[in-house]
Design an enzyme around this catalytic site. Structure first.
Site, PDB file in Angstrom:
ATOM      1  N   SER A   1      -4.220  -0.288  14.115  1.00  0.00           N
ATOM      2  CA  SER A   1      -5.067   0.887  14.288  1.00  0.00           C
ATOM      3  C   SER A   1      -5.447   0.973  15.756  1.00  0.00           C
ATOM      4  O   SER A   1      -5.460  -0.041  16.464  1.00  0.00           O
ATOM      5  CB  SER A   1      -6.344   0.760  13.439  1.00  0.00           C
ATOM      6  OG  SER A   1      -7.311   1.726  13.813  1.00  0.00           O
TER       7      SER A   1
ATOM      8  N   ASN B   1       1.188  -2.652   5.435  1.00  0.00           N
ATOM      9  CA  ASN B   1       0.439  -1.410   5.601  1.00  0.00           C
ATOM     10  C   ASN B   1      -0.897  -1.401   4.868  1.00  0.00           C
ATOM     11  O   ASN B   1      -1.852  -0.770   5.318  1.00  0.00           O
ATOM     12  CB  ASN B   1       1.291  -0.231   5.103  1.00  0.00           C
ATOM     13  CG  ASN B   1       0.479   1.030   4.923  1.00  0.00           C
ATOM     14  OD1 ASN B   1       0.082   1.677   5.885  1.00  0.00           O
ATOM     15  ND2 ASN B   1       0.206   1.373   3.668  1.00  0.00           N
TER      16      ASN B   1
ATOM     17  N   ASP C   1      -3.070  -7.542  -6.254  1.00  0.00           N
ATOM     18  CA  ASP C   1      -4.322  -7.399  -5.518  1.00  0.00           C
ATOM     19  C   ASP C   1      -4.214  -8.304  -4.302  1.00  0.00           C
ATOM     20  O   ASP C   1      -4.280  -9.541  -4.417  1.00  0.00           O
ATOM     21  CB  ASP C   1      -5.501  -7.814  -6.407  1.00  0.00           C
ATOM     22  CG  ASP C   1      -6.839  -7.719  -5.689  1.00  0.00           C
ATOM     23  OD1 ASP C   1      -6.860  -7.519  -4.456  1.00  0.00           O
ATOM     24  OD2 ASP C   1      -7.883  -7.878  -6.358  1.00  0.00           O
TER      25      ASP C   1
ATOM     26  N   LYS D   1      -8.225  -5.792  12.704  1.00  0.00           N
ATOM     27  CA  LYS D   1      -7.055  -5.167  13.310  1.00  0.00           C
ATOM     28  C   LYS D   1      -6.698  -5.820  14.642  1.00  0.00           C
ATOM     29  O   LYS D   1      -5.518  -5.947  14.991  1.00  0.00           O
ATOM     30  CB  LYS D   1      -7.287  -3.672  13.484  1.00  0.00           C
ATOM     31  CG  LYS D   1      -7.372  -2.897  12.165  1.00  0.00           C
ATOM     32  CD  LYS D   1      -6.110  -3.047  11.331  1.00  0.00           C
ATOM     33  CE  LYS D   1      -6.141  -2.167  10.095  1.00  0.00           C
ATOM     34  NZ  LYS D   1      -4.897  -2.293   9.278  1.00  0.00           N
TER      35      LYS D   1
ATOM     36  N   ARG E   1       0.037   5.724  -1.659  1.00  0.00           N
ATOM     37  CA  ARG E   1      -0.438   6.990  -1.115  1.00  0.00           C
ATOM     38  C   ARG E   1      -0.512   6.912   0.409  1.00  0.00           C
ATOM     39  O   ARG E   1      -0.299   5.854   1.005  1.00  0.00           O
ATOM     40  CB  ARG E   1      -1.812   7.350  -1.669  1.00  0.00           C
ATOM     41  CG  ARG E   1      -2.931   6.382  -1.290  1.00  0.00           C
ATOM     42  CD  ARG E   1      -4.253   6.863  -1.865  1.00  0.00           C
ATOM     43  NE  ARG E   1      -5.371   6.023  -1.465  1.00  0.00           N
ATOM     44  CZ  ARG E   1      -6.649   6.289  -1.740  1.00  0.00           C
ATOM     45  NH1 ARG E   1      -6.955   7.373  -2.426  1.00  0.00           N
ATOM     46  NH2 ARG E   1      -7.607   5.481  -1.345  1.00  0.00           N
TER      47      ARG E   1
ATOM     48  N   TYR F   1     -13.660  -4.077  10.594  1.00  0.00           N
ATOM     49  CA  TYR F   1     -12.348  -3.446  10.613  1.00  0.00           C
ATOM     50  C   TYR F   1     -11.681  -3.642  11.978  1.00  0.00           C
ATOM     51  O   TYR F   1     -10.504  -4.015  12.063  1.00  0.00           O
ATOM     52  CB  TYR F   1     -12.498  -1.960  10.298  1.00  0.00           C
ATOM     53  CG  TYR F   1     -11.200  -1.190  10.191  1.00  0.00           C
ATOM     54  CD1 TYR F   1     -10.420  -1.260   9.040  1.00  0.00           C
ATOM     55  CD2 TYR F   1     -10.755  -0.379  11.235  1.00  0.00           C
ATOM     56  CE1 TYR F   1      -9.234  -0.549   8.936  1.00  0.00           C
ATOM     57  CE2 TYR F   1      -9.583   0.338  11.142  1.00  0.00           C
ATOM     58  CZ  TYR F   1      -8.834   0.252   9.986  1.00  0.00           C
ATOM     59  OH  TYR F   1      -7.651   0.954   9.888  1.00  0.00           O
TER      60      TYR F   1
ATOM     61  N   ASN G   1      -8.945   9.788   4.649  1.00  0.00           N
ATOM     62  CA  ASN G   1      -9.880  10.085   5.736  1.00  0.00           C
ATOM     63  C   ASN G   1     -10.202  11.567   5.885  1.00  0.00           C
ATOM     64  O   ASN G   1     -10.854  11.965   6.848  1.00  0.00           O
ATOM     65  CB  ASN G   1      -9.371   9.518   7.066  1.00  0.00           C
ATOM     66  CG  ASN G   1      -8.020  10.099   7.457  1.00  0.00           C
ATOM     67  OD1 ASN G   1      -7.643  11.182   7.024  1.00  0.00           O
ATOM     68  ND2 ASN G   1      -7.282   9.376   8.279  1.00  0.00           N
TER      69      ASN G   1
ATOM     70  N   GLY H   1       0.813  -1.210   0.000  1.00  0.00           N
ATOM     71  CA  GLY H   1       0.000   0.000   0.000  1.00  0.00           C
ATOM     72  C   GLY H   1       0.844   1.257   0.000  1.00  0.00           C
ATOM     73  O   GLY H   1       0.540   2.220   0.705  1.00  0.00           O
TER      74      GLY H   1
END
Length: 267
Positions: A146, A93, A66, A163, A17, A159, A197, A14
């Site tokens: 996270s 990441n 992917d 995590k 960006r 999510y 975000n 990832g």
């Protein structure tokens, strides 16, 4: 204290960006060779990799996969092996988030998120650990988790579960691979300002967000990237099996009101 990763080779998933891009750049500026992973071919990622190779005097490359597809992950590591001689650092990441009420969550969305946010780091870690063990020089695996691995939030149960699973994987892998000199560390960001975000932060209100964070401001990608470089360095050689929260104490600020006056405390 100058931190150098000269002679090390890293793979960052990832890396096209946000936090991942800043991590990859920071590792390169610390002297590491870096493979930038992206889900689809992107000219801007190729351009960034080429620019950093010239500016930092390191080797860079791009791998495409992917991560929801285990076979694509196998192919990605073949791409990596074709460009680099070794892997010393893996940064897991890549991830994504969407929102559903728990009782209405489509099964396909639950599975899709688990595949990228939990299964892919497991598969990537397997590949990296096998190569690190064979080379006999140890290595570092950073799992980007996270604050939601501890603090749940409405609408993103899948999510939080993924995590939290990744946090446990961090501990388990550290125990199993420690004898081979492989360190595994969790890195859990809080509110970080990224293009992903930004809309959500604006909806909640930037001033509100800042007031909820004890340090008083939303973090930047550099705040996570700088910690990543440290954790990958020799200075962090005794850190493994734990999670570092980079959140300005956001996750601890549940009681958002001041203490009562003394006369209400019975003192």
């Amino acid at each position: 204290m100058e931190i150098t990763l000269k002679g090390k080779t890293a793979l960052v998933t990832g890396a096209n960006r946000g936090i991942g891009a800043h991590m990859a750049e920071s590792l390169a500026r610390a002297g590491a060779n870096v493979a930038f992973h992206t889900r689809k071919p992107r000219d801007e990622v190729n351009d960034t990799a080429e620019r950093l190779a010239k500016e930092c005097g390191v080797k860079t490359g791009v791998v495409v996969a992917d991560l929801s597809d285990p076979q694509a992950i196998d192919d990605m590591f073949e791409q990596f092996d074709g460009q680099f001689e070794q892997i010393d650092i893996l940064i897991n990441n890549a991830g994504f988030e969407n929102a559903h009420a728990l009782e209405d969550m489509p099964r396909e969305d639950w599975l899709a998120l688990m595949n990228v946010n939990l299964n892919a780091p497991f598969y990537c870690s397997q590949h990296a650990a096998r190569r690190m063990k064979k080379a006999g020089q140890g290595g570092v695996i950073i799992n980007v988790q996270s604050v939601h691995d501890e603090v749940v939030r409405k609408g993103v149960a899948h999510y939080s579960v993924a995590k939290a699973g990744l946090k446990t994987l961090t501990r388990a892998a550290a125990v199993e691979w420690g004898e081979y000199g492989i360190r595994v560390v969790g890195l859990s960001p809080g509110a970080i300002g990224t293009d992903i975000n930004q809309e959500d932060n604006e909806r909640l209100g930037i001033d509100n967000m800042n007031s909820w964070i004890p340090l008083g401001f939303i973090g930047e990608t550099k705040d996570v990237a700088g910690v990543t470089v440290f954790l990958c360095s020799e200075q962090a050689r005794y850190i493994t099996g734990t999670t570092l929260y980079v959140d300005g104490a956001f996750m601890h600020n549940v009681m958002r009101y001041d203490m009562r006056p003394d006369h209400d405390l019975g003192v």
